[in-house]
Design a protein around this motif. Structure first.
Motif, PDB file in Angstrom:
ATOM      1  N   UNK A 206       0.852  -1.184   0.000  1.00 38.63           N
ATOM      2  CA  UNK A 206       0.000   0.000   0.000  1.00 38.63           C
ATOM      3  C   UNK A 206       0.888   1.234   0.000  1.00 38.63           C
ATOM      4  N   UNK A 207       0.544   2.214  -0.844  1.00 38.23           N
ATOM      5  CA  UNK A 207       1.319   3.456  -0.925  1.00 38.23           C
ATOM      6  C   UNK A 207       0.393   4.652  -0.758  1.00 38.23           C
ATOM      7  N   UNK A 208       0.817   5.613   0.051  1.00 41.60           N
ATOM      8  CA  UNK A 208       0.057   6.851   0.189  1.00 41.60           C
ATOM      9  C   UNK A 208       0.956   8.025  -0.191  1.00 41.60           C
ATOM     10  N   UNK A 209       0.358   9.032  -0.801  1.00 47.34           N
ATOM     11  CA  UNK A 209       1.079  10.243  -1.185  1.00 47.34           C
ATOM     12  C   UNK A 209       0.832  11.325  -0.131  1.00 47.34           C
ATOM     13  N   UNK A 210       1.858  12.114   0.155  1.00 48.61           N
ATOM     14  CA  UNK A 210       1.756  13.195   1.133  1.00 48.61           C
ATOM     15  C   UNK A 210       1.665  14.531   0.400  1.00 48.61           C
ATOM     16  N   UNK A 211       0.755  15.382   0.840  1.00 46.68           N
ATOM     17  CA  UNK A 211       0.579  16.691   0.221  1.00 46.68           C
ATOM     18  C   UNK A 211       1.855  17.519   0.359  1.00 46.68           C
ATOM     19  N   UNK A 212       2.432  17.989  -0.745  1.00 39.38           N
ATOM     20  CA  UNK A 212       3.665  18.788  -0.650  1.00 39.38           C
ATOM     21  C   UNK A 212       3.398  20.186  -0.099  1.00 39.38           C
ATOM     22  N   UNK A 213       4.436  20.800   0.446  1.00 37.60           N
ATOM     23  CA  UNK A 213       4.317  22.174   0.925  1.00 37.60           C
ATOM     24  C   UNK A 213       4.221  23.118  -0.268  1.00 37.60           C
TER      25      UNK A 213
END
Length: 266
Positions: A206-213
């Motif tokens: 499972x992979x999740x993406x993190x919101x960039x600054x």
């Protein structure tokens, strides 16, 4: 005439002394006293932790809250080390009659996660930011917002590790704490991949993406929960650092640092 001149000089001296005293008093009341120093035996609670506050300045009184609210002089006075039995946010503030009150300092306590039998690293942290060793992410200690805190592990590449539990156990999620400090070129992870298995051979991924600054922001500690909801014994975790710092930052185009302090299995 001579006597009058002497009295005039004395009057000027007294006036000058009074002004200096007033200036000194004004300066004292404009200076803020330092924050209390907080020390906790641990921040991940399984039974009890001891929290102490210290500020070596005579006449200082320290007040605290344990419900996350900002303390005032009407809050509980700190008189001795505190026994902490459950997760929560403890905030402290120091007061002194001659100085401005200190800034608020806090210590957060968390529920201790599932015990991890073994962690094996496929990539290593920077030698400059190696924490207290490779067990830093599993030593039941949380870091402060200071990136020089020895409870941070710093990576300038993807962080990869394999986790082994003692037995097959139901795991709800993996909680990862990370530092956000763009002024020090420390950015949130780009993505987190978690692979889980019962037998160490067949894995689910499972992979999740993190919101960039998107702009400059203040320093903070952030957390992300990766849902698992599986019976597992083996986990492979990959946390990817920012590959290219955004254009709005002076370090645009270069790699960002990734700082993590604790991995907690729930």
């Amino acid at each position: 005439m001579r006597l009058r001149a002497i009295f005039s000089v004395l009057a000027l001296l007294l006036l000058n002394c009074k002004k200096n005293t007033e200036i000194s008093f004004l300066q004292e009341n404009q200076v803020r006293i330092t924050q209390p120093r907080l020390i906790a035996t641990n921040q991940l609670i399984d039974s009890v932790a001891i929290l102490s506050a210290n500020l070596k300045l005579e006449g200082t009184k320290i007040y605290y809250t344990e419900n996350g609210e900002d303390p005032t002089e009407k809050s509980t006075a700190y008189t001795q080390p505190i026994k902490v039995f459950k997760p929560g946010v403890y905030k402290f503030k120091a007061y002194h009659a001659d100085w401005k009150p200190s800034e608020i300092v806090e210590k957060v306590f968390y529920k201790r996660g599932l015990p991890i039998e073994k962690i094996e690293w496929a990539t290593k942290p920077s030698q400059t930011y190696k924490g207290v060793g490779l067990s830093t992410l599993n030593n039941n200690q949380k870091a402060s917002i200071d990136f020089k805190d020895e409870q941070w592990l710093g990576f300038d590449t993807i962080a990869k590790a394999s986790l082994t539990l003692k037995n097959v156990t139901f795991v709800k999620s993996l909680n990862i704490g990370y530092l956000k400090d763009p002024g020090s070129w420390i950015f949130p992870p780009e993505s987190i991949q978690v692979e889980t298995s019962k037998d160490g051979i067949h894995f689910k991924s499972k992979t999740i993406e993190i919101q960039p600054l998107e702009k400059v922001s203040s320093v903070s500690i952030e957390y992300v929960d990766v849902e698992i909801n599986e019976d597992v014994k083996f986990l492979r975790v990959g946390v990817r650092n920012t590959a290219s710092i955004p254009d709005w930052h002076e370090g645009k185009g270069t790699k960002g640092w990734l700082f993590m302090d604790e991995w907690i299995l729930k």
